[in-house]
Design an enzyme around this catalytic site. Structure first.
Site, mmCIF file in Angstrom:
data_model
loop_
_atom_site.group_PDB
_atom_site.id
_atom_site.type_symbol
_atom_site.label_atom_id
_atom_site.label_comp_id
_atom_site.label_asym_id
_atom_site.label_seq_id
_atom_site.Cartn_x
_atom_site.Cartn_y
_atom_site.Cartn_z
ATOM 1 N N TYR A 91 -1.732 -1.436 10.051
ATOM 2 C CA TYR A 91 -1.682 -1.813 8.796
ATOM 3 C C TYR A 91 -0.404 -1.722 7.798
ATOM 4 C CZ TYR A 91 -3.737 -1.811 3.629
ATOM 5 O OH TYR A 91 -4.188 -1.618 2.437
ATOM 6 N N SER A 147 0.791 -0.930 0.114
ATOM 7 C CA SER A 147 -0.088 0.013 -0.041
ATOM 8 C C SER A 147 0.758 1.131 0.089
ATOM 9 C CB SER A 147 -0.889 0.043 1.222
ATOM 10 O OG SER A 147 -1.475 1.448 1.383
HETATM 11 N N1 LIG Z 1 -8.482 -0.068 -1.485
HETATM 12 C C1 LIG Z 1 -7.280 0.655 -1.036
HETATM 13 O O1 LIG Z 1 -7.330 1.974 -0.973
HETATM 14 C C2 LIG Z 1 -6.103 -0.023 -1.006
HETATM 15 C C3 LIG Z 1 -4.779 0.612 -1.092
HETATM 16 C C4 LIG Z 1 -3.651 -0.080 -0.790
HETATM 17 C C5 LIG Z 1 -3.677 -1.539 -0.701
HETATM 18 N N2 LIG Z 1 -4.912 -1.950 -0.712
HETATM 19 C C6 LIG Z 1 -4.684 -3.411 -0.654
HETATM 20 O O2 LIG Z 1 -5.390 -4.056 -1.957
HETATM 21 C C7 LIG Z 1 -5.962 -5.330 -1.507
HETATM 22 C C8 LIG Z 1 -7.406 -5.609 -2.150
HETATM 23 O O3 LIG Z 1 -7.998 -4.370 -1.371
HETATM 24 P P1 LIG Z 1 -9.352 -4.030 -1.614
HETATM 25 O O4 LIG Z 1 -9.653 -2.523 -1.507
HETATM 26 O O5 LIG Z 1 -9.787 -4.484 -3.052
HETATM 27 O O6 LIG Z 1 -10.442 -4.845 -0.337
HETATM 28 P P2 LIG Z 1 -11.783 -5.147 -0.308
HETATM 29 O O7 LIG Z 1 -12.691 -4.337 -1.293
HETATM 30 O O8 LIG Z 1 -12.083 -4.998 1.169
HETATM 31 O O9 LIG Z 1 -11.842 -6.701 -0.794
HETATM 32 C C9 LIG Z 1 -11.141 -7.683 0.146
HETATM 33 C C10 LIG Z 1 -10.888 -9.208 -0.408
HETATM 34 O O10 LIG Z 1 -10.466 -9.878 0.276
HETATM 35 C C11 LIG Z 1 -10.898 -11.002 0.614
HETATM 36 N N3 LIG Z 1 -10.232 -11.643 1.913
HETATM 37 C C12 LIG Z 1 -10.224 -10.801 3.095
HETATM 38 N N4 LIG Z 1 -9.786 -11.708 3.985
HETATM 39 C C13 LIG Z 1 -9.231 -12.806 3.428
HETATM 40 C C14 LIG Z 1 -8.924 -14.048 3.920
HETATM 41 N N5 LIG Z 1 -8.504 -14.297 5.208
HETATM 42 N N6 LIG Z 1 -8.743 -15.046 2.981
HETATM 43 C C15 LIG Z 1 -9.329 -15.104 1.792
HETATM 44 N N7 LIG Z 1 -9.783 -13.722 1.227
HETATM 45 C C16 LIG Z 1 -9.778 -12.914 2.161
HETATM 46 C C17 LIG Z 1 -12.392 -10.625 0.588
HETATM 47 O O11 LIG Z 1 -13.132 -11.649 0.458
HETATM 48 P P3 LIG Z 1 -14.936 -11.946 0.908
HETATM 49 O O12 LIG Z 1 -15.224 -11.057 -0.136
HETATM 50 O O13 LIG Z 1 -15.219 -13.407 1.101
HETATM 51 O O14 LIG Z 1 -14.830 -10.979 2.288
HETATM 52 C C18 LIG Z 1 -12.323 -9.706 -0.607
HETATM 53 O O15 LIG Z 1 -12.528 -10.720 -1.809
HETATM 54 C C19 LIG Z 1 -5.579 -5.671 -0.148
HETATM 55 O O16 LIG Z 1 -4.390 -6.368 -0.028
HETATM 56 C C20 LIG Z 1 -5.201 -4.153 0.374
HETATM 57 O O17 LIG Z 1 -4.605 -4.230 1.407
HETATM 58 C C21 LIG Z 1 -6.008 -1.529 -1.101
#
Ligand SMILES: NC(=O)c1ccc[n+]([C@@H]2O[C@H](COP(=O)([O-])OP(=O)(O)OC[C@H]3O[C@@H](n4cnc5c(N)ncnc54)[C@H](OP(=O)(O)O)[C@@H]3O)[C@@H](O)[C@H]2O)c1
Length: 250
Positions: A159, A146
């Protein structure tokens, strides 16, 4: 007479953790559009995972959904088994599963820290171990860090610490896979409009963070899927890097 060899091209296969929602889901749909068969992993949200599969199939692609907690090594081994059984092998792993809880360090609930540690750090070890053991030559491992790590935003200590660990293991695994023709990189998005970022924030906070990059908006899952598509496909000379996809935020 020239001998003719007709070899049918092997279809490339991508396994996307956290593929039911947000960045993972968009990446799965993008890779399917790029021609990959995709395995969509999720934690508990079966309905969203099936919707992601249906979207890929409706667009003419191939996909299956498979539930597994990324921190559970037996469940992740079964996930990789299922991918190999369905599609014959795995070329690309996009490890997008992640969780985030925010609080000032002084108030951080240590149980929340342990949960983030389990999913974000242990989960990356477990998924990357299976990927390192099984990926075919020409493959790619794409982890998720991130941009908050370098932004040092108040409230993000636990985080960001987990994502610092992801960056460390990404760079080291890239070197450990010498000779395998497998790239290992991390994508480090800035604020991106998904549930992980939006949930629990008021409109004023979201507007303030959206105004920070020179491009003056939040990232979209499509912005990040574009980078995933690049690393999964043509970017064979990008290896052992953290790619900060954040609209230029500093
Ligand atoms: N959004 C941002 O601003 C941002 C910024 C920087 C980095 N990131 C990183 O990008 C990645 C994706 O984030 P996102 O924003 O797309 O998150 P999100 O919309 O909250 O989606 C999270 C996904 O991870 C799955 N998940 C959570 N815990 C899990 C586990 N223990 N085992 C298997 N699957 C799991 C969830 O499955 P369910 O649907 O079954 O719950 C969902 O598919 C993450 O690593 C996050 O840290 C995000």
């Amino acid at each position: 007479m020239t001998e003719q060899h007709t070899t049918s091209p092997v279809r490339r296969v991508a396994l996307v953790t956290g593929g039911s929602r947000g960045i993972g889901r968009e990446s799965a749909e993008r890779l399917a559009a790029d021609g990959f068969a995709v395995v969509i992993n999720y934690a508990g949200n079966h309905t969203e995972a099936e919707a992601a599969v249906a979207a890929v199939v409706a667009a003419g692609g191939d996909a299956i959904a498979h539930r597994a907690d990324v921190a559970d090594e037996a469940a992740v081994a079964a996930l990789f088994d299922a991918a190999e059984e369905a599609f014959g092998g795995i070329d690309v792993v996009v490890h997008a599963a992640g969780v985030m809880t925010l609080a000032p360090l002084v108030d951080t609930d240590l149980d929340a820290l342990d949960r983030m540690h389990r999913t974000n750090i242990r989960g990356t070890f477990v998924v990357d171990q299976q990927a390192a053991r099984r990926l075919r030559a020409g493959g790619a491992i794409i982890n998720f860090s991130s941009s908050v790590l370098s932004l040092a935003l108040p409230g993000y200590s636990a985080y960001a610490a987990t994502k610092g660990a992801v960056e460390a293991m990404t760079l080291i695994l890239a070197r450990e896979l010498r000779g395998r023709d497998i790239t290992v990189n991390a994508v480090a998005p800035g604020p991106t409009a998904t549930a992980l970022f939006l949930d629990g924030k008021d409109e004023e906070t979201i507007a303030r963070m959206a105004a920070q990059p020179p491009l003056e908006r939040l990232g979209t899952p499509q912005d990040i899927a574009e980078v995933v598509s690049f690393l999964a496909g043509p970017a064979r000379w990008v290896n052992g890097q953290v790619l900060r996809a954040n609209g230029g935020i500093v």
